[in-house]
Design a protein around this motif. Structure first.
Motif, PDB file in Angstrom:
ATOM      1  N   UNK A 104     -38.548  -2.994  40.229  1.00 16.37           N
ATOM      2  CA  UNK A 104     -39.193  -4.047  41.192  1.00 16.37           C
ATOM      3  C   UNK A 104     -39.294  -3.441  42.350  1.00 16.37           C
ATOM      4  N   UNK A 105     -39.069  -2.204  42.459  1.00 15.26           N
ATOM      5  CA  UNK A 105     -39.281  -1.360  43.690  1.00 15.26           C
ATOM      6  C   UNK A 105     -38.627  -2.020  45.129  1.00 15.26           C
ATOM      7  N   UNK A 106     -37.188  -2.310  44.441  1.00 10.50           N
ATOM      8  CA  UNK A 106     -36.079  -2.774  45.440  1.00 10.50           C
ATOM      9  C   UNK A 106     -34.801  -1.777  45.815  1.00 10.50           C
ATOM     10  N   UNK A 107     -34.328  -1.848  46.470  1.00 14.56           N
ATOM     11  CA  UNK A 107     -32.955  -1.074  46.568  1.00 14.56           C
ATOM     12  C   UNK A 107     -32.000  -1.383  45.461  1.00 14.56           C
ATOM     13  N   UNK A 108     -31.290  -0.211  45.292  1.00 12.56           N
ATOM     14  CA  UNK A 108     -30.104  -0.571  44.236  1.00 12.56           C
ATOM     15  C   UNK A 108     -29.149  -1.818  44.570  1.00 12.56           C
ATOM     16  N   UNK A 109     -28.940  -2.047  45.787  1.00 17.00           N
ATOM     17  CA  UNK A 109     -27.818  -3.121  46.479  1.00 17.00           C
ATOM     18  C   UNK A 109     -28.725  -4.453  46.077  1.00 17.00           C
ATOM     19  N   UNK A 110     -30.081  -4.458  46.568  1.00 19.02           N
ATOM     20  CA  UNK A 110     -30.635  -5.628  46.249  1.00 19.02           C
ATOM     21  C   UNK A 110     -30.608  -5.948  44.673  1.00 19.02           C
ATOM     22  N   UNK A 111     -31.000  -5.149  43.733  1.00 17.05           N
ATOM     23  CA  UNK A 111     -30.921  -5.222  42.295  1.00 17.05           C
ATOM     24  C   UNK A 111     -29.757  -5.656  41.748  1.00 17.05           C
ATOM     25  N   UNK A 112     -28.759  -5.154  42.550  1.00 20.17           N
ATOM     26  CA  UNK A 112     -27.206  -5.331  41.940  1.00 20.17           C
ATOM     27  C   UNK A 112     -26.713  -6.759  42.511  1.00 20.17           C
ATOM     28  N   UNK A 113     -27.227  -7.002  43.390  1.00 18.63           N
ATOM     29  CA  UNK A 113     -27.270  -8.511  44.005  1.00 18.63           C
ATOM     30  C   UNK A 113     -27.872  -9.394  43.207  1.00 18.63           C
ATOM     31  N   UNK A 114     -29.016  -9.161  42.772  1.00 18.84           N
ATOM     32  CA  UNK A 114     -29.796 -10.037  41.782  1.00 18.84           C
ATOM     33  C   UNK A 114     -29.085 -10.156  40.419  1.00 18.84           C
ATOM     34  N   UNK A 115     -28.727  -9.018  40.006  1.00 25.16           N
ATOM     35  CA  UNK A 115     -28.039  -9.176  38.589  1.00 25.16           C
ATOM     36  C   UNK A 115     -26.790  -9.912  38.653  1.00 25.16           C
ATOM     37  N   UNK A 116     -26.109  -9.685  39.776  1.00 21.61           N
ATOM     38  CA  UNK A 116     -24.896 -10.577  39.772  1.00 21.61           C
ATOM     39  C   UNK A 116     -24.937 -11.938  39.969  1.00 21.61           C
ATOM     40  N   UNK A 117     -26.310 -12.316  40.730  1.00 23.48           N
ATOM     41  CA  UNK A 117     -26.599 -13.565  40.991  1.00 23.48           C
ATOM     42  C   UNK A 117     -27.017 -14.314  39.338  1.00 23.48           C
ATOM     43  N   UNK A 118     -27.772 -13.651  38.749  1.00 26.02           N
ATOM     44  CA  UNK A 118     -28.205 -14.005  37.423  1.00 26.02           C
ATOM     45  C   UNK A 118     -26.997 -14.283  36.556  1.00 26.02           C
ATOM     46  N   UNK A 119     -26.086 -13.519  36.603  1.00 27.07           N
ATOM     47  CA  UNK A 119     -24.813 -13.666  35.633  1.00 27.07           C
ATOM     48  C   UNK A 119     -23.988 -14.750  36.193  1.00 27.07           C
ATOM     49  N   UNK A 120     -23.958 -14.860  37.618  1.00 28.15           N
ATOM     50  CA  UNK A 120     -23.034 -16.032  37.896  1.00 28.15           C
ATOM     51  C   UNK A 120     -23.683 -17.397  37.591  1.00 28.15           C
ATOM     52  N   UNK A 121     -24.996 -17.424  37.809  1.00 28.40           N
ATOM     53  CA  UNK A 121     -25.546 -18.597  37.532  1.00 28.40           C
ATOM     54  C   UNK A 121     -25.850 -19.097  36.031  1.00 28.40           C
ATOM     55  N   UNK A 122     -25.946 -18.179  35.291  1.00 30.30           N
ATOM     56  CA  UNK A 122     -25.880 -18.134  33.608  1.00 30.30           C
ATOM     57  C   UNK A 122     -24.538 -18.838  33.390  1.00 30.30           C
ATOM     58  N   UNK A 123     -23.539 -18.134  33.822  1.00 31.55           N
ATOM     59  CA  UNK A 123     -21.992 -18.629  33.685  1.00 31.55           C
ATOM     60  C   UNK A 123     -21.903 -19.994  34.060  1.00 31.55           C
ATOM     61  N   UNK A 124     -22.383 -20.296  35.153  1.00 32.85           N
ATOM     62  CA  UNK A 124     -22.066 -21.576  35.813  1.00 32.85           C
ATOM     63  C   UNK A 124     -22.873 -22.665  34.981  1.00 32.85           C
ATOM     64  N   UNK A 125     -24.237 -22.540  34.649  1.00 35.34           N
ATOM     65  CA  UNK A 125     -24.864 -23.303  33.628  1.00 35.34           C
ATOM     66  C   UNK A 125     -24.161 -23.663  32.030  1.00 35.34           C
ATOM     67  N   UNK A 126     -23.571 -22.450  31.548  1.00 37.33           N
ATOM     68  CA  UNK A 126     -23.076 -22.611  30.292  1.00 37.33           C
ATOM     69  C   UNK A 126     -21.470 -23.193  30.520  1.00 37.33           C
ATOM     70  N   UNK A 127     -21.024 -23.284  31.574  1.00 39.14           N
ATOM     71  CA  UNK A 127     -19.957 -24.115  31.863  1.00 39.14           C
ATOM     72  C   UNK A 127     -20.155 -25.617  31.902  1.00 39.14           C
ATOM     73  N   UNK A 128     -21.401 -25.896  32.394  1.00 37.67           N
ATOM     74  CA  UNK A 128     -21.767 -27.212  32.336  1.00 37.67           C
ATOM     75  C   UNK A 128     -21.514 -28.213  31.159  1.00 37.67           C
ATOM     76  N   UNK A 129     -21.739 -29.413  31.098  1.00 36.21           N
ATOM     77  CA  UNK A 129     -21.660 -30.347  29.609  1.00 36.21           C
ATOM     78  C   UNK A 129     -22.733 -29.730  28.807  1.00 36.21           C
ATOM     79  N   UNK A 130     -23.940 -29.581  29.185  1.00 41.68           N
ATOM     80  CA  UNK A 130     -25.032 -29.370  28.064  1.00 41.68           C
ATOM     81  C   UNK A 130     -24.811 -27.783  27.780  1.00 41.68           C
ATOM     82  N   UNK A 131     -24.573 -26.979  28.595  1.00 43.08           N
ATOM     83  CA  UNK A 131     -24.269 -25.553  28.221  1.00 43.08           C
ATOM     84  C   UNK A 131     -25.299 -24.798  27.615  1.00 43.08           C
ATOM     85  N   UNK A 132     -26.575 -24.786  28.222  1.00 42.37           N
ATOM     86  CA  UNK A 132     -27.603 -24.195  27.627  1.00 42.37           C
ATOM     87  C   UNK A 132     -28.596 -23.579  28.564  1.00 42.37           C
ATOM     88  N   UNK A 133     -28.960 -22.271  28.370  1.00 42.18           N
ATOM     89  CA  UNK A 133     -30.080 -21.727  29.335  1.00 42.18           C
ATOM     90  C   UNK A 133     -31.278 -21.027  28.305  1.00 42.18           C
TER      91      UNK A 133
END
Length: 90
Positions: free
Chosen positions: A14-43
């Motif tokens: 993505x031609x971004x810094x490692x810090x930005x890439x790490x933040x993006x990956x953390x955000x992805x993991x957090x949001x997938x986890x949040x979606x799976x905790x919901x009633x429907x639980x599907x991504x």
């Protein structure tokens, strides 16, 4: 591949810094986890695959050390089904 190696690969691709890439990956993991905790639980990521929450029923098991029967509680588990593009690539 480890998480650090994935962050490095994302940063290069993505031609971004490692810090930005790490933040993006953390955000992805957090949001997938949040979606799976919901009633429907599907991504669904078209072409990649689907993460889905499934209920595993209570069951009986055996302690391998003693051979004694044990009760295993019911729980939620995450299942992943690969998409068409991922299957073809692998």
């Amino acid at each position: 591949m480890t998480k650090a190696e994935l962050v490095d690969a994302i940063a290069v691709d993505a031609k971004i810094s490692k810090a930005a890439a790490g933040a993006a990956l953390e955000s992805f993991i957090k949001n997938v986890t949040k979606a799976l905790k919901s009633k429907d639980g599907k991504v669904t990521l078209v072409g990649f695959g689907t993460f889905a929450k499934a209920k595993r029923a209570a069951r009986k098991g055996i302690n391998p050390q003693t051979g004694a029967a044990i009760k295993i509680k019911a729980c939620n588990v995450v299942k992943f089904k690969a998409g068409k593009k991922l299957k073809e690539a692998v």
